[in-house]
Design a protein around this motif. Structure first.
Motif: not given
Length: 197
Positions: A45, A182, A185
């Motif tokens: 992140e 993925y 996020n």
């Protein structure tokens, strides 16, 4: 003479009162500060930090701010002027600081937690023979099958077929590439190493 002295004293008292009334509360000018002093991220992140300048700092144009991380293995910082982006790399803690080149202006404690997205690849690498196809499973708490997406950094070496939380990895030619998954996020990746048949 007494009348003149009285007038001088009245004027002096008025000037003192005016000075006291217009003085900055607290007696100290405002200082720049960071928008956050604590930041919690998960691996992969990014978070934003802003150096908030007081109104009276408008004259400080041309000041170059320096941003740094005390532990770049855990979190890195990239910045332009008063805006910075912190990227979480591994689990741990770091302190992001900003200075004006001479003195430290502010700091933010960063805590990086483990990502909820994981893949079943031991030690972050997968070694296959050319032509082999294997399945790799990803997990991410609360995610649906449609939330997953898989990519290869070099499809000449290895491709990956997206089947939701499962990626079918095929070894095409000798070499190495990165397979990335993925989910929302979050991202995670592993190295694919392809040897001879």
């Amino acid at each position: 003479m007494k009348k003149i002295l009285s007038t001088i004293l009245i004027v002096a008292a008025a000037m003192l009162c005016f000075a006291a009334c217009t003085h900055t509360p607290g007696g100290e000018p405002e200082q720049p500060k960071l928008s956050e002093t604590e930041l919690t991220l998960t691996v992969g992140e990014s978070g934003s930090l802003t150096l908030q300048l007081p109104d009276n700092a408008a004259s400080e144009t041309g000041v170059e701010y320096t941003w740094s991380s005390t532990n770049e293995a855990v979190a890195t910082v990239s910045a332009e002027g008063t805006q910075a982006t912190v990227t979480a790399l591994t689990v741990g803690t770091a302190v992001i600081t900003v200075s004006d080149g001479e003195t430290e202006i502010g700091s933010c404690n960063v805590t990086v937690n483990a990502s909820p997205l994981t893949v079943t690849v031991p030690e972050g690498r997968l070694v296959l023979r050319k032509g082999t196809i294997v399945t790799v499973r990803a997990k991410c708490k609360g995610a649906s099958d449609e939330d997953f997406r898989w990519e290869s950094s070099d499809e000449g070496i290895g491709t990956v077929e997206n089947q939701g939380p499962i990626g079918r990895v095929k070894a095409n030619s000798r070499g190495s590439c990165t397979i990335t998954v993925y989910c929302g996020n979050y991202t995670t990746s592993f190295e694919l190493i392809v040897g001879l048949t």
